[in-house]
Design an enzyme around this catalytic site. Structure first.
Site, PDB file in Angstrom:
ATOM      1  N   ASN A  55       0.619  -1.109  -0.176  1.00  0.00           N
ATOM      2  CA  ASN A  55      -0.236  -0.222  -0.013  1.00  0.00           C
ATOM      3  C   ASN A  55       0.669   1.425   0.129  1.00  0.00           C
ATOM      4  OD1 ASN A  55       0.846  -0.676   2.579  1.00  0.00           O
ATOM      5  ND2 ASN A  55      -0.870   1.095   3.684  1.00  0.00           N
ATOM      6  N   ASN A  58      -1.436   8.393   0.692  1.00  0.00           N
ATOM      7  CA  ASN A  58      -1.512  10.374   0.307  1.00  0.00           C
ATOM      8  C   ASN A  58      -2.226  10.957   1.255  1.00  0.00           C
ATOM      9  OD1 ASN A  58      -2.032  11.991  -1.375  1.00  0.00           O
ATOM     10  ND2 ASN A  58      -0.807  11.764  -2.447  1.00  0.00           N
ATOM     11  N   CYS A  59      -1.817  12.054   1.477  1.00  0.00           N
ATOM     12  CA  CYS A  59      -2.126  13.076   2.600  1.00  0.00           C
ATOM     13  C   CYS A  59      -3.301  12.648   2.287  1.00  0.00           C
ATOM     14  CB  CYS A  59      -1.226  13.860   3.178  1.00  0.00           C
ATOM     15  SG  CYS A  59      -0.654  15.364   1.264  1.00  0.00           S
ATOM     16  N   TYR A  61      -5.876  10.827   1.540  1.00  0.00           N
ATOM     17  CA  TYR A  61      -6.121   9.828   2.054  1.00  0.00           C
ATOM     18  C   TYR A  61      -7.223   9.238   0.882  1.00  0.00           C
ATOM     19  CZ  TYR A  61      -5.406  10.974   6.640  1.00  0.00           C
ATOM     20  OH  TYR A  61      -4.702  10.752   7.725  1.00  0.00           O
ATOM     21  N   CYS A  66      -4.214   0.658  -2.265  1.00  0.00           N
ATOM     22  CA  CYS A  66      -3.985  -0.570  -1.809  1.00  0.00           C
ATOM     23  C   CYS A  66      -2.972  -1.306  -2.571  1.00  0.00           C
ATOM     24  CB  CYS A  66      -5.321  -1.410  -1.901  1.00  0.00           C
ATOM     25  SG  CYS A  66      -6.574  -0.122  -0.264  1.00  0.00           S
ATOM     26  N   GLU A  68      -3.246  -4.529  -2.682  1.00  0.00           N
ATOM     27  CA  GLU A  68      -3.514  -5.529  -4.290  1.00  0.00           C
ATOM     28  C   GLU A  68      -4.101  -4.694  -5.270  1.00  0.00           C
ATOM     29  OE1 GLU A  68      -6.259  -6.229  -0.178  1.00  0.00           O
ATOM     30  OE2 GLU A  68      -4.868  -4.676  -1.468  1.00  0.00           O
ATOM     31  N   CYS A 101      -9.940  -4.725   0.590  1.00  0.00           N
ATOM     32  CA  CYS A 101     -11.564  -4.431   0.478  1.00  0.00           C
ATOM     33  C   CYS A 101     -12.096  -4.251  -0.350  1.00  0.00           C
ATOM     34  CB  CYS A 101     -10.862  -2.783   0.735  1.00  0.00           C
ATOM     35  SG  CYS A 101      -9.891  -1.851  -1.414  1.00  0.00           S
ATOM     36  N   CYS A 104     -10.639  -3.577  -3.603  1.00  0.00           N
ATOM     37  CA  CYS A 104      -9.847  -4.595  -4.231  1.00  0.00           C
ATOM     38  C   CYS A 104     -10.060  -6.233  -4.848  1.00  0.00           C
ATOM     39  CB  CYS A 104      -8.739  -4.879  -3.149  1.00  0.00           C
ATOM     40  SG  CYS A 104      -7.431  -3.141  -3.101  1.00  0.00           S
TER      41      CYS A 104
END
Length: 153
Positions: A55, A58-59, A61, A66, A68, A101, A104
């Site tokens: 993963n 990034n700031c 979010y 991910c 995967e 998730c 993914c």
């Protein structure tokens, strides 16, 4: 025996362990300064190749990638758009349960089928496994698109 059971039987204990180790090694390379949830993935392709990813946060979010997703992008970049998944291992360094998730799962479905084996950590990091079909039943697949929008090489 179902296709999922046949495919699962084809994956040896050594292959399972190797995929889990490679996923953990990938998690060690994770860029996760915000959540500190370090995740790695290892993909076993049907041609026998193994590709890993981790993963990358990034700031903002929302732009986090991910493990995967990273592994799939790398597999396509290295092996081309016709890759097919035999198995996927997910690991994290937080000793937490961690399945792919929803996003993914859908991405894995693009390159796998219901029988694709998913190895993941359960409660307290205990090794668990399932299939992609069990994780995402009735998945939306490329064949559901109109014929002129189907997958191309």
């Amino acid at each position: 025996m179902s296709q999922a059971a046949l495919q699962s039987a084809d994956l040896t204990i050594t292959e399972r362990e190797n995929l889990r180790v490679l996923a953990t090694t990938a998690a060690e390379r994770s860029y996760s300064p915000y959540s500190h949830f370090r995740v790695g993935a290892a993909l076993l392709l049907t041609d026998g190749s193994i590709v890993t990813g981790c993963n990358v946060e990034n700031c903002s979010y929302r732009l986090t990638s991910c493990a995967e997703q990273g592994a799939i992008a790398r597999a396509v970049a290295e092996h081309g758009p016709k890759i097919r998944l035999r198995a996927v291992a997910v690991a994290n360094l937080n000793n937490a349960a961690s399945m792919p998730c929803g996003a993914c799962r859908q991405t894995l479905t693009e390159f796998g089928d219901d029988a694709t084996i998913i190895l993941y950590p359960g409660e307290n990091g205990a090794p668990k496994e399932t299939t992609l079909g069990e994780l995402l039943p009735h998945a939306f697949r490329p064949e559901h698109l109109e014929p002129h929008h189907s997958r191309t090489s």
